[in-house]
Write a protein that holds these residues in place. Sequence first.
Motif, PDB file in Angstrom:
ATOM      1  N   TYR A   1      40.383  65.207  38.850  1.00  0.00           N
ATOM      2  CA  TYR A   1      40.931  63.843  38.861  1.00  0.00           C
ATOM      3  C   TYR A   1      40.269  62.943  39.899  1.00  0.00           C
ATOM      4  O   TYR A   1      40.868  61.975  40.366  1.00  0.00           O
ATOM      5  CB  TYR A   1      42.442  63.887  39.134  1.00  0.00           C
ATOM      6  N   ALA A   2      39.041  63.231  40.256  1.00  0.00           N
ATOM      7  CA  ALA A   2      38.365  62.475  41.316  1.00  0.00           C
ATOM      8  C   ALA A   2      38.332  60.978  41.014  1.00  0.00           C
ATOM      9  O   ALA A   2      38.388  60.146  41.931  1.00  0.00           O
ATOM     10  CB  ALA A   2      36.955  63.005  41.519  1.00  0.00           C
ATOM     11  N   GLU A   3      38.269  60.621  39.734  1.00  0.00           N
ATOM     12  CA  GLU A   3      38.158  59.209  39.354  1.00  0.00           C
ATOM     13  C   GLU A   3      39.365  58.395  39.800  1.00  0.00           C
ATOM     14  O   GLU A   3      39.287  57.180  40.001  1.00  0.00           O
ATOM     15  CB  GLU A   3      38.022  59.090  37.836  1.00  0.00           C
ATOM     16  N   TYR A   4      40.524  59.059  39.964  1.00  0.00           N
ATOM     17  CA  TYR A   4      41.733  58.342  40.366  1.00  0.00           C
ATOM     18  C   TYR A   4      41.801  58.111  41.875  1.00  0.00           C
ATOM     19  O   TYR A   4      42.689  57.380  42.346  1.00  0.00           O
ATOM     20  CB  TYR A   4      42.981  59.105  39.920  1.00  0.00           C
ATOM     21  N   PHE A   5      40.916  58.726  42.632  1.00  0.00           N
ATOM     22  CA  PHE A   5      40.983  58.610  44.089  1.00  0.00           C
ATOM     23  C   PHE A   5      39.739  57.982  44.704  1.00  0.00           C
ATOM     24  O   PHE A   5      39.739  57.638  45.873  1.00  0.00           O
ATOM     25  CB  PHE A   5      41.218  59.995  44.703  1.00  0.00           C
ATOM     26  N   ALA A   6      38.688  57.827  43.913  1.00  0.00           N
ATOM     27  CA  ALA A   6      37.454  57.238  44.431  1.00  0.00           C
ATOM     28  C   ALA A   6      37.652  55.744  44.670  1.00  0.00           C
ATOM     29  O   ALA A   6      38.439  55.076  43.988  1.00  0.00           O
ATOM     30  CB  ALA A   6      36.318  57.464  43.436  1.00  0.00           C
ATOM     31  N   GLU A   7      36.932  55.222  45.659  1.00  0.00           N
ATOM     32  CA  GLU A   7      36.991  53.794  45.953  1.00  0.00           C
ATOM     33  C   GLU A   7      36.437  53.008  44.765  1.00  0.00           C
ATOM     34  O   GLU A   7      35.409  53.363  44.206  1.00  0.00           O
ATOM     35  CB  GLU A   7      36.174  53.469  47.203  1.00  0.00           C
ATOM     36  N   LYS A   8      37.136  51.935  44.399  1.00  0.00           N
ATOM     37  CA  LYS A   8      36.675  51.112  43.284  1.00  0.00           C
ATOM     38  C   LYS A   8      36.369  49.711  43.785  1.00  0.00           C
ATOM     39  O   LYS A   8      37.051  49.191  44.667  1.00  0.00           O
ATOM     40  CB  LYS A   8      37.726  51.067  42.181  1.00  0.00           C
ATOM     41  N   LYS A   9      35.354  49.124  43.195  1.00  0.00           N
ATOM     42  CA  LYS A   9      34.988  47.762  43.560  1.00  0.00           C
ATOM     43  C   LYS A   9      36.075  46.815  43.096  1.00  0.00           C
ATOM     44  O   LYS A   9      36.498  46.856  41.944  1.00  0.00           O
ATOM     45  CB  LYS A   9      33.651  47.389  42.915  1.00  0.00           C
ATOM     46  N   ILE A  10      36.544  45.965  44.005  1.00  0.00           N
ATOM     47  CA  ILE A  10      37.612  45.020  43.676  1.00  0.00           C
ATOM     48  C   ILE A  10      36.999  43.785  43.036  1.00  0.00           C
ATOM     49  O   ILE A  10      36.189  43.088  43.640  1.00  0.00           O
ATOM     50  CB  ILE A  10      38.410  44.637  44.939  1.00  0.00           C
ATOM     51  N   GLU A  11      37.389  43.541  41.791  1.00  0.00           N
ATOM     52  CA  GLU A  11      36.890  42.367  41.085  1.00  0.00           C
ATOM     53  C   GLU A  11      37.800  41.183  41.364  1.00  0.00           C
ATOM     54  O   GLU A  11      39.007  41.324  41.471  1.00  0.00           O
ATOM     55  CB  GLU A  11      36.858  42.639  39.566  1.00  0.00           C
TER      56      GLU A  11
END
Length: 900
Positions: A508-518
């Motif tokens: 589930y790494a995708e749920y915890f990785a930093e995401k670019k804020i649009e």
Amino acid sequence: MKKYILSLAVVSLFYTKSEACAWADPDYDYFNLFTQSIIKDKSYLPFLHNYSSRFYTDFKRSQIPDENTESWRKFFNNQLSYSETDFLVNKLSMNDLNDLKKGNSTDTILKKLGAGSYQKYREGIDYLIEAKYLEPYMKINYVETADSFYYRENESDKNATNLDYAKTVSALTSLYNAARNPEIKQRYGFQLVRFNHYTRNFDAALQAFKLYVQPVSLRGAVYYMALDQLAGAQRGLQMGSDANWNFFQVFKNSKSRKEGAFVSMKLSDTASFNNILKRAGNNDEKNMAYFLLGYEDFTNPIPMMEKMYDIDPNSEILKVMAARSINELERSYLPTYYYESEKSATTTDVKTSATVTETKEAKPKELSFWQKIVLFFKNLFSSKSDKTKDGTKNDQSDDELLENPNRIPFYTKNESYYYDEKQKDFLDELEKFTDKTKEKSNDEYWQIADAYLKFLKKDYKASTEILDEIKTSNPEYLEEIKRMKVLNDIVSQPKITAEYEDHLMKDYAEYFAEKKIEKDSTNEEGYDYYGSPPSTDSFLKDVLANRYFLQGEDGKSFLMNNKLSDLQYNPNSTLVKSVEDFYRKADKTQFEQQIIAKNMDDVGNIDAFFNLIYGDRAMRLADFDKAKSYYQKAQSFAGIPRENYETYNPKTDKYEKLVYDGTNYDGFKNIPNLIFGHNVWESFQSSDSESMSTENYSAFTFIKPVMNKLELSEALIQLKKIGNGKDQKAAEANQLIGNLLYNTSVLGYYREVFVMDVDNSNGGKYDFWSTDKKSPYQYYYKNFTSTTYVEPDNFDLALNYYKKALSVSNNKEQKARLLFQMASAEQGKYYQYEAKNQANIDYADPKWSEKNDAYQKQMNDLKNQKYRTYFAQLKSQYSDTETARTLLGSCSYFDYFMKR
């Protein structure tokens, strides 16, 4: 508590229990894990659940096709795409169409219609030319009244009355009669109805519909566009019931005009609904009427949904009601912050700034027999390194962790302004309804809804079993199912272990990785007014923060929602120690390294940061030797990390960013010797040279004019040694220590020095605690920077040094000063008592005033009997001193006390 510039501070006065700021968005107050918009009939997207606007807006308008555009696309034999047709009909200029008519068009879209396109589509092109000529005028003439409140500066003055009425009607009638294509003929009829409506010739509009629209036996987009205009004319003639019925027909049969038709219906009373129900000629119309009634009165949607179910359990609008119902429940089960209950609120600040909520005890789900066996052996063979040093919390069994009533999510009664006293937890009823509907309907939607409701009820096993059985190719359904399986897995885990953290990173790494804020693309300027909307990712972070908290891993819990630098706002030593233990943990898992440890942000030297906090706490406890040992390891402290902090500069009359320039106080350096002095008058806003006065330091040359904390602790150690004597110098040394302890308490001018603050301006750190609990937190450390969390002062420490000074002093003036200082410290003890013994009288109590007066009298009597010891001694034994006379002029309360 964070200190903000004045404008934001003023806002906070209103952002209390109701969170009713003008720009507070209630649709950001929950996680929205169930995607409402997965309903198949996208024309109902505007009628999904939200509070921040009249209609739901979190979707792309292109998801709702315009039936008028679809009709034109069909007219042009599908030679154009939907978007090309939309451009031709709604955006292409009238001149471009005239060029086509003249045979010299250069427009690429018109060229796609092929050679001889004008002759082929002549009636349609001619109609569009006429329609584009009329369109700028197609508004009702606005009539100003004394009660009008419209801002119309940028609106065009054009309206339908600007056209010559007779010529326009004659031209449209002639074009209607000449048209051979039934749809084009009906379109001219629509224009006649609309033109008469907008010129307020309402009777003529009704006649035009009867003569020019109805005779054409088409019941498509154009018919309902005309019916919409007819209903508007009927509204103008006060034909309310007929207008409502026709708007109802537009709502029911149109895809893109539902919002306008709904607003125009004006369904403000039960009679309006009853009239529609009476005229409903079939089940579809009855079903739609029940939907509108349920939409308007959404206190408890189940009764209306039952009526709709009886008519058609496969109804699309029944799914809309279900989505709205689930969303309503989500707002109570999945708030973005679980506030502490009233009983657990532990500081004045918590009670005044946080919404008090009622919590229903969570219904625990017991582990299966097999799960218990697996977990028994898992715990049996787990390594000791998996366990923290946090006492009994970490020793809880899996059953105990699962049964903890503070384990989120659970139902909380939301008392914000957009709710009322009728709010109800109808989860059980909705689950029963969904369970039976999924058996009747062939749409997997109901299975997904049922699985989600079981997730809210913490029946994760049943929820997952339902999800595993669903067979669908719908991409929106598949995405929701995938997310729900992840939620069930993580939320059902009894304890977050190192092995489980590895599972999180692997799957589930995708749920915890930093995401670019649009940036928010819904407004023209591109501003993101409310910040990032709550998401599945942020919910899972809250869940894990809560689990770590319940397991006793406070450091990890804190870092799930906060950065290391946030500890400056509430440097509670117990929590700081737990965060430091995590920082120093050698064998961190990949999850701990990449997800949690990344929040150990730039505070300069991290070791110095921790040691400064510990040194400050030791100073507040008068353990100067221990403080020195910590300060020796804190000399590379980089300054209290206030990157975005601004403070008012009276010299420039501006708010300026804080910069440590080597001369100002930074949390470690540049402490003046006035810290050993005494108040001249009580004013935190004035400069220290105005508010404070030095004592006689001539006998203590080691007290430097300006010191860092290491030097300060060394000076105190020497003063303490001198204070062990029995002479006047010992009295002066103990007085200086007492002064420092008082001056750095919540009442002192230098109150910021040992609580990691940059100045003494007011904030939550300086509230008096209302309980003896060590922490105001019940669920996790979210909103950490907004909650007071600093250990209270021990005024007895200052009092004890003053008493030692008083016992050996032979100077009457000094004794008078000491007694006044002791009286001030004693006042602090009273404030602490008062904070813990509030009246808590209901303001609605008819005897509120009487009871409040009695409470105030009781507290005043107690204050004078128990907390005025040193004032009384000063008055009885030292009123003739110069010190006492000076105090009468600078301390209004002392003046009042002396005259009693």
